[in-house]
Design a protein around this motif. Structure first.
Motif, PDB file in Angstrom:
ATOM      1  N   ILE A   1       3.742   7.823  -3.252  1.00 22.97           N
ATOM      2  CA  ILE A   1       2.454   8.403  -2.860  1.00 22.97           C
ATOM      3  C   ILE A   1       2.096   7.839  -1.482  1.00 22.97           C
ATOM      4  CG2 ILE A   1       1.629   8.665  -5.244  1.00 22.97           C
ATOM      5  CD1 ILE A   1       0.020   6.116  -4.857  1.00 22.97           C
ATOM      6  N   PRO A   2       1.120   8.409  -0.783  1.00 23.86           N
ATOM      7  CA  PRO A   2       0.711   7.834   0.508  1.00 23.86           C
ATOM      8  C   PRO A   2       0.250   6.383   0.368  1.00 23.86           C
ATOM      9  CG  PRO A   2      -0.191  10.038   0.259  1.00 23.86           C
ATOM     10  CD  PRO A   2       0.426   9.682  -1.071  1.00 23.86           C
ATOM     11  N   LEU A   3       0.511   5.604   1.392  1.00 23.90           N
ATOM     12  CA  LEU A   3       0.129   4.184   1.390  1.00 23.90           C
ATOM     13  C   LEU A   3      -1.384   4.045   1.411  1.00 23.90           C
ATOM     14  CD1 LEU A   3       1.485   1.375   1.558  1.00 23.90           C
ATOM     15  CD2 LEU A   3       1.136   1.495   4.027  1.00 23.90           C
ATOM     16  N   THR A   4      -1.908   3.101   0.620  1.00 23.54           N
ATOM     17  CA  THR A   4      -3.357   2.965   0.513  1.00 23.54           C
ATOM     18  C   THR A   4      -3.887   1.644   1.043  1.00 23.54           C
ATOM     19  OG1 THR A   4      -3.105   2.118  -1.729  1.00 23.54           O
ATOM     20  CG2 THR A   4      -3.482   4.484  -1.478  1.00 23.54           C
ATOM     21  N   GLY A   5      -3.101   0.589   1.092  1.00 19.63           N
ATOM     22  CA  GLY A   5      -3.573  -0.672   1.653  1.00 19.63           C
ATOM     23  C   GLY A   5      -4.123  -1.662   0.650  1.00 19.63           C
ATOM     24  N   LEU A   6      -3.937  -1.443  -0.648  1.00 18.06           N
ATOM     25  CA  LEU A   6      -4.377  -2.423  -1.639  1.00 18.06           C
ATOM     26  C   LEU A   6      -3.345  -3.537  -1.751  1.00 18.06           C
ATOM     27  CD1 LEU A   6      -5.709  -0.083  -4.483  1.00 18.06           C
ATOM     28  CD2 LEU A   6      -7.062  -1.478  -2.922  1.00 18.06           C
ATOM     29  N   THR A   7      -3.769  -4.660  -2.337  1.00 15.85           N
ATOM     30  CA  THR A   7      -2.848  -5.777  -2.542  1.00 15.85           C
ATOM     31  C   THR A   7      -2.243  -5.724  -3.947  1.00 15.85           C
ATOM     32  OG1 THR A   7      -4.678  -7.149  -3.293  1.00 15.85           O
ATOM     33  CG2 THR A   7      -4.108  -7.286  -0.969  1.00 15.85           C
ATOM     34  N   THR A   8      -1.077  -6.321  -4.095  1.00 14.34           N
ATOM     35  CA  THR A   8      -0.420  -6.383  -5.398  1.00 14.34           C
ATOM     36  C   THR A   8      -1.016  -7.550  -6.190  1.00 14.34           C
ATOM     37  OG1 THR A   8       1.578  -5.699  -4.222  1.00 14.34           O
ATOM     38  CG2 THR A   8       1.835  -6.318  -6.518  1.00 14.34           C
ATOM     39  N   PRO A   9      -1.603  -7.289  -7.362  1.00 14.70           N
ATOM     40  CA  PRO A   9      -2.301  -8.360  -8.098  1.00 14.70           C
ATOM     41  C   PRO A   9      -1.406  -9.578  -8.368  1.00 14.70           C
ATOM     42  CG  PRO A   9      -2.767  -6.231  -9.084  1.00 14.70           C
ATOM     43  CD  PRO A   9      -1.707  -5.997  -8.054  1.00 14.70           C
ATOM     44  N   PHE A  10      -1.920 -10.777  -8.057  1.00 13.42           N
ATOM     45  CA  PHE A  10      -1.296 -12.079  -8.316  1.00 13.42           C
ATOM     46  C   PHE A  10      -0.080 -12.367  -7.429  1.00 13.42           C
ATOM     47  CE2 PHE A  10      -3.263 -10.872 -12.378  1.00 13.42           C
ATOM     48  CZ  PHE A  10      -4.204 -11.883 -12.471  1.00 13.42           C
ATOM     49  N   LEU A  11       0.462 -11.357  -6.740  1.00 13.24           N
ATOM     50  CA  LEU A  11       1.644 -11.587  -5.908  1.00 13.24           C
ATOM     51  C   LEU A  11       1.284 -11.698  -4.430  1.00 13.24           C
ATOM     52  CD1 LEU A  11       4.396  -9.205  -7.390  1.00 13.24           C
ATOM     53  CD2 LEU A  11       4.371 -11.695  -7.440  1.00 13.24           C
ATOM     54  N   SER A  12       0.465 -10.764  -3.952  1.00 20.46           N
ATOM     55  CA  SER A  12       0.181 -10.684  -2.518  1.00 20.46           C
ATOM     56  C   SER A  12      -0.723 -11.814  -2.052  1.00 20.46           C
ATOM     57  CB  SER A  12      -0.494  -9.354  -2.198  1.00 20.46           C
ATOM     58  OG  SER A  12       0.353  -8.285  -2.485  1.00 20.46           O
ATOM     59  N   TYR A  13      -0.585 -12.148  -0.764  1.00 22.44           N
ATOM     60  CA  TYR A  13      -1.513 -13.088  -0.142  1.00 22.44           C
ATOM     61  C   TYR A  13      -2.883 -12.428  -0.027  1.00 22.44           C
ATOM     62  CZ  TYR A  13      -3.896 -15.631   3.537  1.00 22.44           C
ATOM     63  OH  TYR A  13      -4.829 -16.316   4.268  1.00 22.44           O
ATOM     64  N   GLY A  14      -3.912 -13.123  -0.459  1.00 23.62           N
ATOM     65  CA  GLY A  14      -5.273 -12.591  -0.373  1.00 23.62           C
ATOM     66  C   GLY A  14      -6.167 -13.291  -1.383  1.00 23.62           C
TER      67      GLY A  14
END
Length: 465
Positions: free
Chosen positions: A405-418
């Motif tokens: 799907i088109p990229l949305t810019g959310l982070t991956t829960p528990f994995l991504s920096y944030g």
């Protein structure tokens, strides 16, 4: 201690020993991945592995002890799965830090992420200690909704609002930057659940019938239209496609679960399609996302290389990956945040990506299982909403990285920096554990009290002679 429940043959058991065993396995995954990064890059185990592993183990064991003391009947799988994902994410971010250091870039992401994990664990513990009954949250239905709207508006305020990569979704509180939308999604689940528990009977009434589907009545369309406008507002004013999709999808899913009316899905999909068409026609950043999705390699010249870089990396990783520290995930833009699944696909291969997706599937399945056995309607909807938040977020992130799907810019829960995302997700897991503890507890035996009450209500004859 066990008690049979007639519903689905459910057995009330604490299972804390099983949780401790799984927590140890999760620590082996997190600390082992950290050691593998050192072996892959420097050829030796990192010198700070005792300090790093000790702190990670202390946080995880502290969570286990608090669950054992405050929620003894809680689901035994949720905490170990989250600990494994968080530990793996820290190791991958540390691996990217080492690559960024050699290139002279900022390379403190893993250290900062460990600090955010510590704060998230603190809020996890505070939630379980303070909130002893999830039904108390129903009192704050409208307060939660108002607080969520205020949080969503805060990035638009002058002085504290901040625009990052074209999206105005951040605020600055002194030296700390936060993404209020991540906290708002938890409050929105509570607000939606409290509202739907009170009004689901009216919302479940059928209106006109169209092609074997009973559409809702026109007078009941107010809530979904309001949520549609809020989602459009997030897309228009904050330019955040991912949060807009997440909030509307969350409300639509909870509305369908509460009313069991497919007509709401028809109305919701029609509104979403109209909003997506309007967004594509009106906003350049939406057009850029769609164009990058339709042909990611043609969009390379226009500056949208992330999806193409991620696909190259995952293709190079193949089935088993290059091995931690053996690939070049640092070539993927924003690999530590939005595209961490691309980095995992390159160094752990398709096998690692499928394993991570299965772990997310376990979290969602355990959340829905808690909703299934919960005895009150509010708890059922909150557990369903929290599980759906994680499911929707994982779907749109991994779908965007893999060009589904088109990229949305959310982070991956528990994995991504944030930090904002990590803190909010730890609170979500605490709420799911609290609801599952309430749902899995044995039903109190009231037979003796009933007998006493029955005796008290029985007419007694007293001989006065």
């Amino acid at each position: 201690m066990s008690q049979q429940n007639s519903f689905l043959g459910f057995v009330h058991r604490r299972r804390r020993g099983a949780e401790l065993f799984l927590v140890v396995l999760a620590l082996v995954v997190g600390i082992g991945a950290y050691a593998a990064v050192g072996l892959g890059i420097d050829g030796e185990v990192p010198a700070d592995i005792i300090g790093y592993g000790g702190w990670l183990a202390a946080l995880t064991i502290a969570c286990h002890i608090v669950v054992r003391l405050t929620a003894p009947y809680a689901d035994p799988v949720l905490l170990p799965v989250v600990a494994a994902l968080n530990g793996l994410g820290l190791a991958v971010i540390h691996r990217l830090d080492l690559a960024y250091e050699t290139q002279g870039k900022a390379h403190q992401y893993a250290q900062q992420q460990l600090v955010w994990m510590t704060i998230g664990v603190g809020l996890f513990i505070a939630t379980l200690v303070v909130l002893r009954d999830h039904r108390v949250l129903q009192r704050f239905t409208y307060t939660s909704g108002l607080a969520a709207i205020v949080l969503l508006l805060m990035p638009m305020l002058p002085f504290i609002g901040r625009e990052v990569n074209g999206a105005r979704i951040w605020i600055n509180l002194g030296p700390i930057g936060l993404q209020p939308g991540e906290i708002a999604k938890v409050l929105l689940v509570i607000a939606f659940a409290g509202y739907l528990v009170l009004h689901r009977d009216a919302l479940a009434l059928a209106g006109r019938r169209l092609l074997f589907v009973d559409l809702p009545r026109g007078r009941d369309l107010g809530p979904i239209l309001m949520m549609w406008l809020v989602s459009l507002g997030v897309l228009v004013f904050q330019r955040d496609l991912g949060s807009s999709l997440l909030f509307f999808g969350l409300f639509l899913t909870m509305l369908y679960v509460a009313t069991e009316r497919p007509g709401w899905l028809v109305v919701g999909v029609a509104l979403f399609s109209a909003g997506a068409f309007f967004g594509y026609q009106a906003f350049g950043h939406v057009q850029a996302r769609v164009n990058a999705w339709s042909d990611p390699f043609a969009a390379w010249e226009t500056g949208s290389q992330q999806v193409g870089q991620s696909m190259f990396g995952m293709a190079w990783g193949g089935l088993l990956g290059r091995g931690l520290g053996q690939g070049r995930p640092d070539l993927i833009s924003y690999a530590q945040s939005d595209f961490i699944m691309g980095a995992i696909g390159e160094e752990l291969g398709l096998t690692g990506v499928i394993a991570v997706i299965l772990l997310y599937g376990l979290i969602v399945e355990r959340g829905l299982r808690a909703a299934l056995v919960c005895r009150d309607g509010f708890g059922k909807l909150v557990a369903t909403g929290l599980a759906c938040v994680l499911a929707l977020q994982v779907f749109v992130v991994i779908g965007g990285v893999t060009n589904l799907i088109p990229l949305t810019g959310l982070t991956t829960p528990f994995l991504s920096y944030g930090g904002s995302s990590l803190i909010a997700n730890w609170v979500i897991i605490a709420l799911l554990l609290r609801i599952s503890d309430q749902a899995r507890r044995p039903v109190p035996d009231l037979s003796q009290d009933s007998d006493e009450a029955s005796d008290a209500e029985t007419t007694q004859v007293v001989n006065l002679r």
